[in-house]
Design an enzyme around this catalytic site. Structure first.
Site, PDB file in Angstrom:
ATOM      1  CG  ASP A  91      45.172  19.196 -57.815  1.00 48.41           C
ATOM      2  OD1 ASP A  91      44.659  18.315 -58.532  1.00 48.41           O
ATOM      3  OD2 ASP A  91      46.131  19.905 -58.187  1.00 48.41           O
ATOM      4  CG  LEU A  92      47.628  13.152 -56.958  1.00 46.92           C
ATOM      5  CD1 LEU A  92      46.922  11.856 -57.278  1.00 46.92           C
ATOM      6  CD2 LEU A  92      48.968  13.206 -57.668  1.00 46.92           C
ATOM      7  CG  ASP A  93      48.935  15.769 -61.304  1.00 48.86           C
ATOM      8  OD1 ASP A  93      49.464  14.783 -60.773  1.00 48.86           O
ATOM      9  OD2 ASP A  93      48.206  15.696 -62.299  1.00 48.86           O
ATOM     10  CB  THR A 140      52.691  13.943 -61.361  1.00 41.43           C
ATOM     11  OG1 THR A 140      51.521  14.723 -61.066  1.00 41.43           O
ATOM     12  CG2 THR A 140      52.894  12.906 -60.271  1.00 41.43           C
ATOM     13  CE  LYS A 186      52.225  23.656 -64.316  1.00 42.65           C
ATOM     14  NZ  LYS A 186      53.099  24.503 -63.471  1.00 42.65           N
ATOM     15  CB  SER A 210      43.269  14.304 -58.831  1.00 43.23           C
ATOM     16  OG  SER A 210      44.125  14.307 -59.949  1.00 43.23           O
ATOM     17  CB  ALA A 211      41.680  16.636 -63.666  1.00 43.98           C
ATOM     18  CE  LYS A 240      40.563  19.593 -60.210  1.00 41.34           C
ATOM     19  NZ  LYS A 240      41.898  19.321 -59.641  1.00 41.34           N
ATOM     20  CD  GLU A 259      43.357  22.339 -57.886  1.00 40.86           C
ATOM     21  OE1 GLU A 259      44.493  22.654 -58.292  1.00 40.86           O
ATOM     22  OE2 GLU A 259      42.648  21.487 -58.433  1.00 40.86           O
ATOM     23  CG  ASP A 260      49.231  22.954 -58.322  1.00 35.13           C
ATOM     24  OD1 ASP A 260      48.173  22.336 -58.594  1.00 35.13           O
ATOM     25  OD2 ASP A 260      50.299  22.781 -58.940  1.00 35.13           O
TER      26      ASP A 260
END
Length: 224
Positions: free
Chosen positions: A8-10, A16, A44, A115-116, A146, A170-171
């Site tokens: 995932d990114l964020d 971000t 999120k 990432s979404a 997601k 993931e977070d």
């Protein structure tokens, strides 16, 4: 041994999330739907369009906007966000991430972005992480965001690896659910109270080492 890692990114590569919150808050104020950080937790890991839907549902106003106006609102939010993140750079990469990416590359493990965010390529460029990613899943090319598994399945496909041969990181709870549904092994960053107790969780990205990933993968296949 796992063959790929799906990131995932964020909240994983960098922070971000705060900028997303500020951008949604600004848009919400403009259309008369105030939001707070508690509500923002629902957004999120969720795609931009689905987040907009949640925002409008909050005030029971989904039916007020046609598809063209919805797209205008989503674009408006994204423009706010892009303005806010323009100064992000390599110094904003989360602790431990660069080392992990180097270790994965050194061991021949493929890496893909799941990432979404439609701004994934832009952010990887700002963070100077492009060279570590063998694939980037385009959220425009999936049917469902997601917590459905589509983005992780595509991320695995883009590096020619089955999801079952991958670790997903993931977070957000929606992302964890997506990883689990895809067949990949999830590793969460955060708290058990937020992500559940049916996966391995580290408190911070500093704990995401190559050796840690290997040990958890081996644990998964240990014969009791």
């Amino acid at each position: 041994m796992f063959k790929g890692v799906l990131f995932d990114l964020d909240g994983i590569l960098t922070d971000t999330a705060e900028y997303h919150y500020r951008a949604w808050k600004k848009l919400g104020q403009e259309i008369g739907i105030p939001i707070d950080r508690k509500f923002n937790e629902q957004l999120k890991g969720v795609s931009r369009n689905d987040s907009l839907k949640l925002l409008l549902e909050k005030a029971d106003r989904v039916g007020e906007y046609n598809s063209e106006r919805l797209q205008e609102l989503a674009t408006c939010k994204n423009n706010y966000y892009l303005e806010m993140i323009k100064n992000i750079g390599p110094e904003d990469v989360y602790p431990g991430i660069l080392t992990l990416l180097k270790e994965l590359k050194g061991h021949g493990i493929k890496v893909s972005l799941a990432s979404a965010s439609k701004n994934g390529p832009l952010l990887l460029g700002l963070l100077k992480l492009n060279s570590f990613f063998d694939g980037i899943a385009d959220p425009e090319k999936i049917a469902f965001g997601k917590p459905k598994p589509d983005i992780f399945l595509l991320a695995a496909k883009n590096i020619n690896v089955r999801a079952e041969e991958c670790i997903g990181i993931e977070d957000a709870i929606a992302g964890v659910q997506a990883i689990q549904s895809s067949g990949a092994m999830p590793i969460g960053v955060g708290k058990t109270s937020e992500l559940g107790d049916k996966l391995n969780i580290v408190p911070t990205t500093e704990k995401l080492t190559y050796d840690y990933l290997v040990s958890k993968w081996e644990d998964l296949f240990k014969v009791v």
